[in-house]
Enzyme design. Structure first.
Site, mmCIF file in Angstrom:
data_model
loop_
_atom_site.group_PDB
_atom_site.id
_atom_site.type_symbol
_atom_site.label_atom_id
_atom_site.label_comp_id
_atom_site.label_asym_id
_atom_site.label_seq_id
_atom_site.Cartn_x
_atom_site.Cartn_y
_atom_site.Cartn_z
ATOM 1 N N HIS A 56 -18.326 -7.185 13.977
ATOM 2 C CA HIS A 56 -18.898 -6.309 15.013
ATOM 3 C C HIS A 56 -18.729 -6.934 16.400
ATOM 4 O O HIS A 56 -19.621 -6.874 17.238
ATOM 5 C CB HIS A 56 -20.368 -5.979 14.712
ATOM 6 C CG HIS A 56 -20.506 -4.982 13.597
ATOM 7 N ND1 HIS A 56 -20.415 -3.621 13.799
ATOM 8 C CD2 HIS A 56 -20.661 -5.142 12.263
ATOM 9 C CE1 HIS A 56 -20.547 -2.991 12.632
ATOM 10 N NE2 HIS A 56 -20.676 -3.899 11.680
ATOM 11 N N ASP A 108 -15.253 -6.711 17.675
ATOM 12 C CA ASP A 108 -13.962 -6.227 18.195
ATOM 13 C C ASP A 108 -14.128 -5.152 19.265
ATOM 14 O O ASP A 108 -13.382 -5.137 20.246
ATOM 15 C CB ASP A 108 -13.009 -5.764 17.066
ATOM 16 C CG ASP A 108 -13.534 -4.653 16.185
ATOM 17 O OD1 ASP A 108 -14.731 -4.319 16.263
ATOM 18 O OD2 ASP A 108 -12.725 -4.100 15.400
ATOM 19 N N SER A 132 -1.733 12.290 -3.143
ATOM 20 C CA SER A 132 -2.189 10.914 -3.362
ATOM 21 C C SER A 132 -2.536 10.698 -4.828
ATOM 22 O O SER A 132 -3.208 11.539 -5.437
ATOM 23 C CB SER A 132 -3.425 10.633 -2.503
ATOM 24 O OG SER A 132 -4.083 9.474 -2.979
ATOM 25 N N GLY A 134 -14.016 2.157 -0.185
ATOM 26 C CA GLY A 134 -15.464 1.951 -0.062
ATOM 27 C C GLY A 134 -15.893 0.512 -0.280
ATOM 28 O O GLY A 134 -17.080 0.207 -0.259
ATOM 29 N N SER A 158 -10.944 -2.099 4.214
ATOM 30 C CA SER A 158 -10.045 -1.348 5.105
ATOM 31 C C SER A 158 -8.955 -0.574 4.386
ATOM 32 O O SER A 158 -7.782 -0.613 4.765
ATOM 33 C CB SER A 158 -9.403 -2.273 6.152
ATOM 34 O OG SER A 158 -10.388 -2.773 6.973
ATOM 35 N N SER A 159 -9.360 0.163 3.366
ATOM 36 C CA SER A 159 -8.387 1.041 2.709
ATOM 37 C C SER A 159 -7.852 2.065 3.698
ATOM 38 O O SER A 159 -6.691 2.466 3.620
ATOM 39 C CB SER A 159 -9.035 1.743 1.515
ATOM 40 O OG SER A 159 -10.175 2.457 1.923
ATOM 41 N N SER A 160 -8.672 2.488 4.673
ATOM 42 C CA SER A 160 -8.189 3.508 5.615
ATOM 43 C C SER A 160 -7.148 2.941 6.582
ATOM 44 O O SER A 160 -6.122 3.578 6.833
ATOM 45 C CB SER A 160 -9.341 4.168 6.363
ATOM 46 O OG SER A 160 -10.354 3.269 6.647
ATOM 47 N N ASP A 218 -9.230 -3.922 12.057
ATOM 48 C CA ASP A 218 -8.673 -3.610 10.736
ATOM 49 C C ASP A 218 -7.199 -3.254 10.835
ATOM 50 O O ASP A 218 -6.367 -3.716 10.043
ATOM 51 C CB ASP A 218 -9.435 -2.452 10.093
ATOM 52 C CG ASP A 218 -10.912 -2.744 9.957
ATOM 53 O OD1 ASP A 218 -11.296 -3.917 10.116
ATOM 54 O OD2 ASP A 218 -11.674 -1.807 9.703
HETATM 55 C C1 GLA Z 1 -15.150 -1.907 10.632
HETATM 56 C C2 GLA Z 1 -14.348 -1.452 11.842
HETATM 57 C C3 GLA Z 1 -13.816 -2.638 12.627
HETATM 58 C C4 GLA Z 1 -14.918 -3.646 12.922
HETATM 59 C C5 GLA Z 1 -15.730 -3.947 11.671
HETATM 60 C C6 GLA Z 1 -16.927 -4.816 11.958
HETATM 61 O O1 GLA Z 1 -14.335 -2.535 9.702
HETATM 62 O O2 GLA Z 1 -13.274 -0.637 11.449
HETATM 63 O O3 GLA Z 1 -13.188 -2.192 13.807
HETATM 64 O O4 GLA Z 1 -15.723 -3.199 13.963
HETATM 65 O O5 GLA Z 1 -16.193 -2.766 11.038
HETATM 66 O O6 GLA Z 1 -16.517 -6.079 12.362
#
Ligand code: GLA
Length: 397
Positions: free
Chosen positions: A39, A41, A72, A129, A133-135, A184
């Site tokens: 938290h 970035d 998918s 989930g 960062s799957s997205s 991410d």
């Molecule tokens: C998610 C967001 C990132 C970052 C993190 C927390 O993964 O996509 O940009 O803010 O939360 O560090």
């Protein structure tokens, strides 16, 4: 159409069975684990993630119709078809999971590539989930495919992968509607095997930092609590809004500019929402300092010394930023009780995964202890893995 005749990946096979024929190519991009810098970035701060060896893969082919088709293997339900003229933020034509790949195609077109008809077949090994960062993995893989198939060179050259991250972030911010930062997508696009990505978001600089815990007898466990994490539910946006409000109250353009934390906290404390603002800002400023400390330890070859900062990061996210959860706290506390050197939640929070730095000799026992703690609390057992820092976005075939 490719000259090859045998599908080599699940994504190619899905392309073949769905659309017939073979794709023009296959592209992939990884998920990420963030070692530290959470938290931070979206306030111009410091982050230290790495790309993992689970990837989203897209088989993609050009077509002569003005539509984007998406299928998918993780999402049964057939082909989604979106007319290119309806490919814009706010369009009802792409909502839910298709918004991520559709948004990536839109963002590439909006950045100037002459995007035309496309067929996409997606297959991802990044758990959805789990806070890995799957997205971003899907966005980066699809954006790279769409640009190359449009004949664009926008992601070539020394800063091409950073540009890819920014375009993929626009897909998520503007098309999907999640106000995420850039960490991410940058990890997914520009990660390198064997390295952490030290990204100074405010300065826009990245540096690769070698990271090989196994070489010094350590293991980084990634504990997926299986409590589903989502950024789309409003809490993430509220945290970001608090940081932006604090920045405005302090008359700054970024929280990175704070050089006297106590003085800044005194200014914020007298605001009506001062109790919240002071906690949020204290987290961000101390977290940036922890990232710098961890990078310094790693450069000096003192891997186990980073452990205390990992745990301090968790306590700050738990008490000051308030983005942890019962499951994340349980994973961290159980791992520490069982002998982990340091542990913290990773990613956006409110569910998802925790990480624990452990002696490799203790890894199995600590994994079991965490599982037992979950079962004792009547929670589903978490899934623990160990990932190696891996390559970022690329064309595979
Ligand atoms: C998610 C967001 C990132 C970052 C993190 C927390 O993964 O996509 O940009 O803010 O939360 O560090």
């Amino acid at each position: 159409m490719s000259s090859r005749s045998i599908p080599a990946t699940h994504a190619e096979a899905l392309y073949h069975t769905t659309y017939g024929g073979l794709p023009d190519g296959v592209w992939s991009s990884p998920g990420r684990v963030n070692l530290i810098g959470e938290h931070t970035d979206y306030t111009g701060g410091l982050v230290l993630p790495f790309a993992i060896d689970d990837r989203a893969v897209v088989a993609a082919g050009r077509i002569d119709e003005p539509v984007v088709r998406i299928v998918s293997s993780q999402r049964p339900g057939g082909i989604i078809e979106i007319p290119i003229r309806q490919l814009r933020p706010g369009s009802a034509a792409a909502t839910g999971w298709p918004a991520y790949p559709a948004g990536a195609v839109w963002a590439v077109g909006d950045a100037g590539a002459p995007v035309s008809g496309l067929q996409l077949a997606l297959d991802s090994a990044v758990p959805v989930g789990a806070g890995l960062s799957s997205s971003a993995a899907v966005e980066c893989a699809v954006a790279l495919a769409a640009a190359e198939l449009a004949g664009s060179e926008m992601f070539d050259g020394p800063t091409g992968l950073q540009q890819l991250a920014r375009v993929a972030q626009r897909a998520e911010n503007e098309f999907v509607g999640v106000p995420c930062g850039l960490m991410d997508q940058m990890a997914s696009a520009a990660g390198q095997a064997g390295n952490l990505l030290f990204f100074d978001v405010g300065a826009g600089t990245i540096e690769q930092v070698p990271f090989d815990p196994t070489a010094v007898g350590l293991t980084l466990l990634v504990i997926d609590t299986r409590a589903h994490h989502s950024l789309a539910d409003g809490e993430y946006a509220r945290r970001r809004a608090s940081c932006e409000r604090a920045t405005a109250v302090l008359g700054l353009t970024s929280l990175r500019e704070i050089d006297d934390l106590d003085a800044a906290l005194a200014v914020l404390a007298v605001e009506q929402d001062g109790a919240v603002l002071t906690k949020r800002v204290r987290h961000v400023v101390t977290e940036n300092a922890r990232v710098e400390a961890v990078v310094a330890f790693l450069r000096d070859g003192e891997m186990s010394s980073i452990a205390a900062d990992l745990t301090a990061s968790h306590r700050s996210l738990q008490h000051d930023f308030e983005v942890s959860s019962i499951e994340l706290d349980l994973a961290v506390d159980a791992a520490l009780d069982a002998g982990a050197l340091g542990a913290r939640m990773t990613g956006g929070g409110f569910g998802g995964s925790a990480i624990a730095l452990v002696d490799t000799a203790d890894a199995a026992e600590i994994t079991r202890a965490v599982e037992h703690a979950f079962l004792d609390a009547a929670l589903d057992a978490p899934v623990s893995r160990s990932y190696s820092p891996s390559a970022g976005a690329r064309r595979d075939t």
